[in-house]
Design a protein around this motif. Sequence first.
Motif, PDB file in Angstrom:
ATOM      1  N   ALA A 202       0.830  -1.203   0.000  1.00 44.05           N
ATOM      2  CA  ALA A 202       0.000   0.000   0.000  1.00 44.05           C
ATOM      3  C   ALA A 202       0.868   1.257   0.000  1.00 44.05           C
ATOM      4  O   ALA A 202       0.597   2.223  -0.725  1.00 44.05           O
ATOM      5  N   LEU A 203       1.921   1.258   0.794  1.00 36.12           N
ATOM      6  CA  LEU A 203       2.809   2.421   0.856  1.00 36.12           C
ATOM      7  C   LEU A 203       3.520   2.641  -0.476  1.00 36.12           C
ATOM      8  O   LEU A 203       3.665   3.780  -0.936  1.00 36.12           O
ATOM      9  N   LEU A 204       3.956   1.570  -1.098  1.00 30.78           N
ATOM     10  CA  LEU A 204       4.634   1.715  -2.381  1.00 30.78           C
ATOM     11  C   LEU A 204       3.703   2.256  -3.449  1.00 30.78           C
ATOM     12  O   LEU A 204       4.119   3.022  -4.329  1.00 30.78           O
ATOM     13  N   ASN A 205       2.434   1.922  -3.353  1.00 30.67           N
ATOM     14  CA  ASN A 205       1.472   2.487  -4.297  1.00 30.67           C
ATOM     15  C   ASN A 205       1.259   3.980  -4.054  1.00 30.67           C
ATOM     16  O   ASN A 205       1.017   4.750  -4.990  1.00 30.67           O
ATOM     17  N   GLU A 206       1.353   4.405  -2.790  1.00 32.34           N
ATOM     18  CA  GLU A 206       1.258   5.842  -2.499  1.00 32.34           C
ATOM     19  C   GLU A 206       2.470   6.578  -3.081  1.00 32.34           C
ATOM     20  O   GLU A 206       2.350   7.696  -3.594  1.00 32.34           O
ATOM     21  N   VAL A 207       3.642   5.964  -2.979  1.00 32.95           N
ATOM     22  CA  VAL A 207       4.846   6.543  -3.566  1.00 32.95           C
ATOM     23  C   VAL A 207       4.699   6.647  -5.077  1.00 32.95           C
ATOM     24  O   VAL A 207       5.022   7.670  -5.699  1.00 32.95           O
ATOM     25  N   ARG A 208       4.179   5.581  -5.692  1.00 33.15           N
ATOM     26  CA  ARG A 208       4.005   5.559  -7.142  1.00 33.15           C
ATOM     27  C   ARG A 208       3.087   6.695  -7.613  1.00 33.15           C
ATOM     28  O   ARG A 208       3.309   7.286  -8.683  1.00 33.15           O
ATOM     29  N   PHE A 209       2.055   6.998  -6.829  1.00 30.43           N
ATOM     30  CA  PHE A 209       1.126   8.062  -7.208  1.00 30.43           C
ATOM     31  C   PHE A 209       1.871   9.356  -7.522  1.00 30.43           C
ATOM     32  O   PHE A 209       1.584  10.037  -8.515  1.00 30.43           O
ATOM     33  N   TRP A 210       2.855   9.696  -6.681  1.00 29.14           N
ATOM     34  CA  TRP A 210       3.579  10.948  -6.863  1.00 29.14           C
ATOM     35  C   TRP A 210       4.632  10.842  -7.959  1.00 29.14           C
ATOM     36  O   TRP A 210       4.914  11.824  -8.657  1.00 29.14           O
ATOM     37  N   LEU A 211       5.201   9.673  -8.141  1.00 31.62           N
ATOM     38  CA  LEU A 211       6.103   9.473  -9.274  1.00 31.62           C
ATOM     39  C   LEU A 211       5.358   9.687 -10.587  1.00 31.62           C
ATOM     40  O   LEU A 211       5.857  10.348 -11.516  1.00 31.62           O
ATOM     41  N   ASP A 212       4.148   9.153 -10.662  1.00 30.05           N
ATOM     42  CA  ASP A 212       3.339   9.329 -11.866  1.00 30.05           C
ATOM     43  C   ASP A 212       2.926  10.789 -12.054  1.00 30.05           C
ATOM     44  O   ASP A 212       2.566  11.198 -13.163  1.00 30.05           O
ATOM     45  N   ARG A 213       2.986  11.554 -10.979  1.00 27.46           N
ATOM     46  CA  ARG A 213       2.585  12.958 -11.060  1.00 27.46           C
ATOM     47  C   ARG A 213       3.773  13.865 -11.392  1.00 27.46           C
ATOM     48  O   ARG A 213       3.617  15.075 -11.515  1.00 27.46           O
ATOM     49  N   GLY A 214       4.964  13.290 -11.515  1.00 27.93           N
ATOM     50  CA  GLY A 214       6.090  14.071 -12.017  1.00 27.93           C
ATOM     51  C   GLY A 214       7.183  14.398 -11.029  1.00 27.93           C
ATOM     52  O   GLY A 214       8.100  15.145 -11.368  1.00 27.93           O
ATOM     53  N   VAL A 215       7.122  13.875  -9.804  1.00 23.79           N
ATOM     54  CA  VAL A 215       8.198  14.201  -8.867  1.00 23.79           C
ATOM     55  C   VAL A 215       9.462  13.443  -9.248  1.00 23.79           C
ATOM     56  O   VAL A 215       9.425  12.387  -9.880  1.00 23.79           O
ATOM     57  N   ASP A 216      10.587  13.990  -8.837  1.00 20.09           N
ATOM     58  CA  ASP A 216      11.896  13.443  -9.207  1.00 20.09           C
ATOM     59  C   ASP A 216      12.552  12.664  -8.086  1.00 20.09           C
ATOM     60  O   ASP A 216      13.605  12.047  -8.307  1.00 20.09           O
ATOM     61  N   GLY A 217      11.986  12.709  -6.890  1.00 25.00           N
ATOM     62  CA  GLY A 217      12.599  11.978  -5.794  1.00 25.00           C
ATOM     63  C   GLY A 217      11.864  12.201  -4.495  1.00 25.00           C
ATOM     64  O   GLY A 217      10.892  12.966  -4.416  1.00 25.00           O
ATOM     65  N   PHE A 218      12.357  11.512  -3.460  1.00 23.90           N
ATOM     66  CA  PHE A 218      11.705  11.531  -2.156  1.00 23.90           C
ATOM     67  C   PHE A 218      12.727  11.671  -1.050  1.00 23.90           C
ATOM     68  O   PHE A 218      13.797  11.050  -1.078  1.00 23.90           O
ATOM     69  N   ARG A 219      12.372  12.468  -0.077  1.00 22.71           N
ATOM     70  CA  ARG A 219      13.079  12.483   1.194  1.00 22.71           C
ATOM     71  C   ARG A 219      12.257  11.609   2.124  1.00 22.71           C
ATOM     72  O   ARG A 219      11.085  11.876   2.380  1.00 22.71           O
ATOM     73  N   LEU A 220      12.848  10.524   2.600  1.00 22.09           N
ATOM     74  CA  LEU A 220      12.130   9.551   3.410  1.00 22.09           C
ATOM     75  C   LEU A 220      12.302   9.888   4.885  1.00 22.09           C
ATOM     76  O   LEU A 220      13.381   9.726   5.460  1.00 22.09           O
ATOM     77  N   ASP A 221      11.232  10.366   5.472  1.00 24.66           N
ATOM     78  CA  ASP A 221      11.243  10.793   6.863  1.00 24.66           C
ATOM     79  C   ASP A 221      11.477   9.605   7.792  1.00 24.66           C
ATOM     80  O   ASP A 221      10.878   8.534   7.619  1.00 24.66           O
ATOM     81  N   ALA A 222      12.351   9.802   8.782  1.00 24.35           N
ATOM     82  CA  ALA A 222      12.557   8.809   9.845  1.00 24.35           C
ATOM     83  C   ALA A 222      12.673   7.391   9.291  1.00 24.35           C
ATOM     84  O   ALA A 222      12.020   6.460   9.772  1.00 24.35           O
ATOM     85  N   CYS A 223      13.531   7.212   8.306  1.00 20.40           N
ATOM     86  CA  CYS A 223      13.533   5.931   7.591  1.00 20.40           C
ATOM     87  C   CYS A 223      14.135   4.793   8.404  1.00 20.40           C
ATOM     88  O   CYS A 223      14.043   3.631   7.990  1.00 20.40           O
ATOM     89  N   ASN A 224      14.745   5.081   9.545  1.00 27.76           N
ATOM     90  CA  ASN A 224      15.221   3.985  10.401  1.00 27.76           C
ATOM     91  C   ASN A 224      14.179   3.567  11.434  1.00 27.76           C
ATOM     92  O   ASN A 224      14.444   2.732  12.296  1.00 27.76           O
ATOM     93  N   PHE A 225      12.960   4.121  11.330  1.00 25.27           N
ATOM     94  CA  PHE A 225      11.866   3.779  12.247  1.00 25.27           C
ATOM     95  C   PHE A 225      10.860   2.815  11.619  1.00 25.27           C
ATOM     96  O   PHE A 225       9.835   2.534  12.215  1.00 25.27           O
ATOM     97  N   TYR A 226      11.120   2.316  10.431  1.00 24.44           N
ATOM     98  CA  TYR A 226      10.086   1.559   9.719  1.00 24.44           C
ATOM     99  C   TYR A 226       9.701   0.250  10.404  1.00 24.44           C
ATOM    100  O   TYR A 226       8.557  -0.183  10.307  1.00 24.44           O
ATOM    101  N   PHE A 227      10.654  -0.381  11.064  1.00 28.60           N
ATOM    102  CA  PHE A 227      10.381  -1.695  11.654  1.00 28.60           C
ATOM    103  C   PHE A 227      10.653  -1.687  13.157  1.00 28.60           C
ATOM    104  O   PHE A 227      11.505  -0.934  13.641  1.00 28.60           O
ATOM    105  N   HIS A 228       9.940  -2.545  13.853  1.00 31.89           N
ATOM    106  CA  HIS A 228      10.116  -2.739  15.288  1.00 31.89           C
ATOM    107  C   HIS A 228      10.436  -4.208  15.542  1.00 31.89           C
ATOM    108  O   HIS A 228      10.192  -5.074  14.688  1.00 31.89           O
ATOM    109  N   ASP A 229      10.962  -4.485  16.692  1.00 34.03           N
ATOM    110  CA  ASP A 229      11.228  -5.869  17.091  1.00 34.03           C
ATOM    111  C   ASP A 229       9.900  -6.583  17.325  1.00 34.03           C
ATOM    112  O   ASP A 229       9.134  -6.187  18.219  1.00 34.03           O
TER     113      ASP A 229
END
Length: 557
Positions: A202-229
Amino acid sequence: MTFTIAPGASAQSPQADQQDQKDLEWWRGAVIYQIYPRSFQDTDGDGIGDLKGIVRRLDHVAALGVDAIWLSPFFTSPMKDFGYDISDYRGVDPIFGTLDDFDALVEKAHALGLRIIIDQVLSHTSDQHPWFAQSRADRTNAKADWYVWADPEADGTPPNNWLAVFGGSAWEWDSRRRQYYLHNFLTSQPDLNLHNRAVQDALLNEVRFWLDRGVDGFRLDACNFYFHDPMLRNNPPFTGESEVPRANPYGFQDHVFDKNRPENLDFLRRVRALMALYPGAMTVGEIGESGERALALMAAYTCGGDKLNMCYSFDFLAPPFSAGHFRRIVERFEAAAADSWPCWAFSNHDVTRHVSRWRGEGRDPVRLARVMAALLLALRGSVSLYEGEELGLPEADLAFEDLVDPYGVRFWPDFKGRDGCRTPMVWDAAAPHGGFTTGRPWLPVPADHLPLAVDRQSHDAGSVLAQYRRLLAFRRHHPALVKGSIRFLDSAGEIIAFRRDFGGEGLVCAFNLGTEPATLELPEGLAAEPIADLGFSGTIRDACVRLEGLDAVFARL
């Protein structure tokens, strides 16, 4: 990969045919200008910046000579954390405008030669997001495990000792499910469960939405918080130096189980696989750490060419100021991540502006701003500049009643939060609120910012703004600074010096971060010719570099 292509969308972004095929790695060495939309330019008088305001001021950004802009969140949100709590990943919040306004912004930026990078907050959503509304309804619905839920201990207390960045327990009780949910930030920012593959899709599809809209890249907020033990083990105590304010007990824990998990690497590979479908699209990750762990994560997240393009940590966004500190961080990164590419920043929307953070010990703020701009733009790596940095804006000193940042409100007065670096841009010194708005600004415009307005500095050759323009033009025309290697030279005291080499071009870059004059002897046989007209007084004669306090010199080899 099981994420889907939206109906009518192609596997190639609309802008792909327009990409410069000669340099799909445009991001390598790029200078990125961060825009905090709430504070850039208001056009409708409500006191909050908007997308039309960004369009209005893009000529200023292009004239600086940067390569891209990074937009902090403008998505639909209840704004408890000012857009980092998203309730609709595909919507533009009405305070900022519409999707049509965003499309106009992309069109104008691309026409000016600026690429567009937008924030993506994938670790958590707002508690107003429809996904969370469904997840919290009961324990059996289709999205029941899209967030991190856990039963209480026998005595009703949270399942472990994890703490939230913004204070208190990282667990919040939900009476409907009679369970706790995890929130690494505000209670209104529940953490997504990325152990669930459907959540990743689902998240990757949200990313794709903006790629299809013309953005050139992403700043990934707090990217070391994605997973928990998944075992929810307690974090051990931490006894070292933390980047977290001392008033916040979050720094008392060694965060080995609530973030920084090894499972993150596979998800980042999925992100990179999606980006590969859009030639030239890039990612830069924010790592909420500093020190050895931050450098190790930067290396792990960017090595091998199959995860993120680059990362930045908080090592240069913290108080330490010395030539030795800057050299150690860069050398450690180079040693740990030889095939990786960093992104360096001195200021952003989360930390005290660096002119104030490093001003101690009698450092003149203008000279400090100028020499640190030179150092940042000379390092190996890409660069992120924060709006107002090019003006040398200091941190705003706000009264408690002016604060809106929940982080600052909670820990006042020992920690004043992030509002001091988020006050509006100043465009016209004589206009109300510095030309930012005709209404009442969401944060006050400090009186000491007005003399630093764009209109006051634009035609002053000695201004901080003029210095940034000179340095950015210089960097753009010297491949050694954009993509070259870096090798430090022996130096003492507060001098930091290195050479940059690329494609037959070699440069020596030397900086005196002290306030007193200093000298540096170049290695025997290293002949260097100083480059004039860069606004500094440093000289080189007979292999001796002479620098005034807070001074720099660049030379050709």
